[in-house]
Design an enzyme around this catalytic site. Structure first.
Site, PDB file in Angstrom:
ATOM      1  N   SER A 108       0.783  -1.243   0.000  1.00 58.83           N
ATOM      2  CA  SER A 108       0.000   0.000   0.000  1.00 58.83           C
ATOM      3  C   SER A 108       0.808   1.282   0.000  1.00 58.83           C
ATOM      4  CB  SER A 108      -0.932   0.024   1.207  1.00 58.83           C
ATOM      5  OG  SER A 108      -1.982  -0.865   0.989  1.00 58.83           O
ATOM      6  N   PHE A 131      -8.933 -12.773   0.810  1.00 57.91           N
ATOM      7  CA  PHE A 131      -7.864 -13.353   1.618  1.00 57.91           C
ATOM      8  C   PHE A 131      -8.344 -13.820   2.990  1.00 57.91           C
ATOM      9  CE2 PHE A 131      -5.655 -10.236  -1.249  1.00 57.91           C
ATOM     10  CZ  PHE A 131      -5.262 -11.212  -2.160  1.00 57.91           C
ATOM     11  N   ALA A 132      -9.622 -14.211   3.073  1.00 61.59           N
ATOM     12  CA  ALA A 132     -10.143 -14.751   4.341  1.00 61.59           C
ATOM     13  C   ALA A 132      -9.299 -15.965   4.741  1.00 61.59           C
ATOM     14  CB  ALA A 132     -11.609 -15.131   4.181  1.00 61.59           C
ATOM     15  N   TYR A 176     -10.719   1.906   5.984  1.00 64.51           N
ATOM     16  CA  TYR A 176      -9.657   1.586   5.026  1.00 64.51           C
ATOM     17  C   TYR A 176     -10.147   0.559   4.012  1.00 64.51           C
ATOM     18  CZ  TYR A 176      -5.023   0.433   3.307  1.00 64.51           C
ATOM     19  OH  TYR A 176      -3.928   0.249   2.508  1.00 64.51           O
ATOM     20  N   ASN A 208      -9.085  -1.069  -0.015  1.00 69.47           N
ATOM     21  CA  ASN A 208      -8.309  -1.065  -1.262  1.00 69.47           C
ATOM     22  C   ASN A 208      -9.137  -0.595  -2.450  1.00 69.47           C
ATOM     23  OD1 ASN A 208      -5.581  -2.137  -0.586  1.00 69.47           O
ATOM     24  ND2 ASN A 208      -6.827  -3.762   0.307  1.00 69.47           N
ATOM     25  N   ARG A 257      -0.386   8.456   5.525  1.00 68.89           N
ATOM     26  CA  ARG A 257      -0.655   8.203   6.934  1.00 68.89           C
ATOM     27  C   ARG A 257       0.181   9.146   7.790  1.00 68.89           C
ATOM     28  NH1 ARG A 257      -3.392   3.441   7.857  1.00 68.89           N
ATOM     29  NH2 ARG A 257      -3.111   1.711   6.382  1.00 68.89           N
ATOM     30  N   GLY A 298       2.792  -0.887   4.245  1.00 66.64           N
ATOM     31  CA  GLY A 298       2.426  -1.778   3.149  1.00 66.64           C
ATOM     32  C   GLY A 298       2.393  -3.217   3.605  1.00 66.64           C
ATOM     33  N   SER A 348       4.860 -11.777   5.736  1.00 67.11           N
ATOM     34  CA  SER A 348       3.604 -11.064   6.014  1.00 67.11           C
ATOM     35  C   SER A 348       2.671 -12.031   6.710  1.00 67.11           C
ATOM     36  CB  SER A 348       2.979 -10.568   4.709  1.00 67.11           C
ATOM     37  OG  SER A 348       2.588 -11.676   3.914  1.00 67.11           O
ATOM     38  N   ASN A 349       1.480 -11.540   7.061  1.00 65.14           N
ATOM     39  CA  ASN A 349       0.496 -12.336   7.793  1.00 65.14           C
ATOM     40  C   ASN A 349       1.078 -12.814   9.126  1.00 65.14           C
ATOM     41  OD1 ASN A 349      -2.181 -13.298   7.860  1.00 65.14           O
ATOM     42  ND2 ASN A 349      -1.505 -15.362   7.346  1.00 65.14           N
TER      43      ASN A 349
HETATM   44  C1  REX Z   1      -3.859  -7.995   1.737  1.00 70.68           C
HETATM   45  C2  REX Z   1      -3.708  -9.313   2.417  1.00 70.68           C
HETATM   46  C3  REX Z   1      -3.664  -6.853   2.706  1.00 70.68           C
HETATM   47  C4  REX Z   1      -2.298  -9.596   2.869  1.00 70.68           C
HETATM   48  C5  REX Z   1      -3.888  -5.493   2.059  1.00 70.68           C
HETATM   49  N1  REX Z   1      -2.814  -4.945   1.485  1.00 70.68           N
HETATM   50  O1  REX Z   1      -4.965  -4.950   2.076  1.00 70.68           O
HETATM   51  C6  REX Z   1      -2.777  -3.580   1.022  1.00 70.68           C
HETATM   52  C7  REX Z   1      -1.880  -2.900   2.026  1.00 70.68           C
HETATM   53  C8  REX Z   1      -2.283  -3.491  -0.376  1.00 70.68           C
HETATM   54  O2  REX Z   1      -0.681  -2.844   1.899  1.00 70.68           O
HETATM   55  N2  REX Z   1      -2.508  -2.548   3.154  1.00 70.68           N
HETATM   56  C9  REX Z   1      -1.813  -2.322   4.375  1.00 70.68           C
HETATM   57  C10 REX Z   1      -2.148 -10.955   3.547  1.00 70.68           C
HETATM   58  C11 REX Z   1      -2.620  -2.861   5.546  1.00 70.68           C
HETATM   59  C12 REX Z   1      -1.515  -0.893   4.671  1.00 70.68           C
HETATM   60  O3  REX Z   1      -2.141   0.015   4.167  1.00 70.68           O
HETATM   61  O4  REX Z   1      -0.614  -0.704   5.485  1.00 70.68           O
HETATM   62  N3  REX Z   1      -3.085 -11.123   4.608  1.00 70.68           N
HETATM   63  C13 REX Z   1      -0.733 -11.010   4.084  1.00 70.68           C
HETATM   64  C14 REX Z   1      -3.985 -12.106   4.624  1.00 70.68           C
HETATM   65  C15 REX Z   1      -4.899 -12.143   5.842  1.00 70.68           C
HETATM   66  O5  REX Z   1      -4.077 -12.926   3.756  1.00 70.68           O
HETATM   67  N4  REX Z   1      -5.794 -13.244   5.825  1.00 70.68           N
HETATM   68  O6  REX Z   1      -0.512 -10.608   5.239  1.00 70.68           O
HETATM   69  O7  REX Z   1       0.151 -11.374   3.318  1.00 70.68           O
END
Ligand code: REX
Length: 410
Positions: A97, A155-156, A194, A196, A320, A335, A361-362
């Site tokens: 992000s 991504f549940a 928030y 996407n 932010r 991100g 991540s995750n």
């Molecule tokens: C997608 C899932 C998370 C990631 C997401 N990413 O919305 C956007 C982003 C592009 O960067 N947002 C972050 C996955 C929060 C921001 O703005 O800082 N999670 C992972 C899952 C959870 O699959 N079930 O962590 O790789």
């Protein structure tokens, strides 16, 4: 590994300039604490943060601080679990992000060019796209549109969800359609939520107004003017060009092996999260943005009109703000894309920037730990540690076992 270099910029000159520019005292908790009050970065603390992140499951971690011409690089762990190559602070990675700031910059430049009005309905430019004519460009860029975040469903299940889209190519309109299957989360402008989807709409606006793919807009309006060397938008290609850290997704099931998520289209995010970059480029980007080099002062002021998110965080337009424990506010983005977490933030005057990245991540523990990099970069050594002479890095937990090396001139 920790290293510091001084660039050609005269550090003394920069300090003198910022002292001249700062009229008032720093007030703890005050969102605009002056940059001149900043203590030196705590590189030992930063190393401890990265060490903790690796202990908690990240294969590797990197951080780079650019402070008025002086550069600090800190790394830990590996970029590639297959080859065992150590992370370099120059490695490229997926920034998730942080891409949103790039998209917002392009749209604010279009506002400067009188080709877009922030308070105009999105539907004026993209007739019939959204089901509510009251949703404005500003609502979208500040996450106040109420458009549901379709990634919550995608991504549940983290691994299965990721594998289902890893090679997929979506159109922006398909992603908006996924969002519109669900009710809006709030009335236009009523609340911050928030999503996407907002920055997918931003991508559509960019393409509609410029008549070109977002890649061209990023290239001509940000990458070329700032001479960014490591920043790419390759969608729908799946590879990261050049030397990069591989990214490893942590499965939801405890103990399951990490999934190499490096190769993917990131089509599920595109203008909301598909840019590739490096710590150097992100430090340059946020430094330049906050110094006012990417848009007019009036547009930057719009970007910096913040909606409160939590007690210490707020959101502007693709930007932010976080208030750190020492009272200093920093501006940038976080991100999260499969395999990578990034924090990229700078001071209000753009004089000091930090980018920190882990190649997993995750993993909420790692994400929270990495936030400590901001404290080390902008708040300096913790007061108690400095007073007692204890090793810094207390913010990252245990400070023992550090194997860091300070080198200058590298
Ligand atoms: C997608 C899932 C998370 C990631 C997401 N990413 O919305 C956007 C982003 C592009 O960067 N947002 C972050 C996955 C929060 C921001 O703005 O800082 N999670 C992972 C899952 C959870 O699959 N079930 O962590 O790789």
């Amino acid at each position: 590994m920790v290293s510091a270099t001084v660039g050609r910029t005269a550090v003394l000159g920069a300090v003198a300039l910022s002292l001249l520019a700062v009229p008032a005292r720093a007030v703890a908790g005050e969102p605009h604490a002056p940059a001149a009050a900043l203590p030196a970065p705590d590189t030992a603390g930063l190393a401890a943060v990265l060490r903790s992140a690796v202990r908690q499951g990240a294969p590797g971690a990197l951080a780079r601080i650019d402070d008025h011409g002086r550069t600090y690089r800190v790394t830990r762990g590996v970029a590639d679990r297959g080859t065992g190559r150590a992370v370099s602070a120059d490695d490229r990675f997926r920034i998730g992000s942080v891409t949103k700031t790039f998209s917002a910059v392009v749209l604010l430049q279009l506002v400067d060019e009188h080709r877009l009005a922030l308070d105009a309905p999105v539907n004026r430019y993209l007739p019939g796209l959204l089901p509510d004519d009251r949703i404005t460009v500003r609502h979208v860029l500040s996450h106040r549109s109420g458009l549901y975040d379709y990634t919550d469903d995608l991504f549940a299940d983290s691994v299965a969800g990721f594998e289902a889209v890893r090679k997929k190519v979506f159109t922006y309109r398909q992603l908006v359609a996924l969002s519109l299957r669900k009710p809006r989360t709030n009335a236009p402008g009523a609340a911050y939520a928030y999503s996407n989807t907002n920055f997918v709409v931003a991508g559509l606006l960019i393409e509609k107004l410029t008549g070109k793919p977002v890649r061209t807009a990023y290239q001509r309006r940000v990458i070329e003017p700032l001479k960014l060397r490591d920043t790419f938008y390759v969608h729908p290609d799946t590879a990261i060009p050049g030397r990069h850290a591989r990214g490893y997704l942590t499965p939801d099931r405890a103990g399951a092996p990490l999934v190499d998520a490096t190769a993917q289209t990131v089509s599920w995010a595109q203008s909301a999260g598909a840019v590739i970059s490096s710590a150097r480029d992100l430090d340059v980007f946020y430094g330049a943005l906050l110094k006012g080099k990417l848009m007019s002062a009036a547009r930057l002021a719009e970007m910096e009109r913040f909606t409160k998110v939590t007690g210490t965080t707020a959101y502007g337009l693709g930007l932010r703000r976080r208030v750190l424990s020492c009272g200093t506010s920093v501006y940038g983005h976080t991100g999260a894309v499969q395999g990578y977490y990034t924090y990229a933030f700078a001071t209000k005057d753009g004089g000091r920037s930090l980018t920190a990245m882990v190649n997993t991540s995750n993993n909420a523990k790692v994400l929270n730990t990495l936030a400590g990099a901001l404290e080390s970069a902008f708040c300096g050594k913790p007061k108690t540690a400095a007073k007692s002479g204890a090793k810094s890095g207390a913010r990252a937990g245990k400070a023992t076992g550090a194997r860091t090396r300070e080198a200058t001139g590298a």
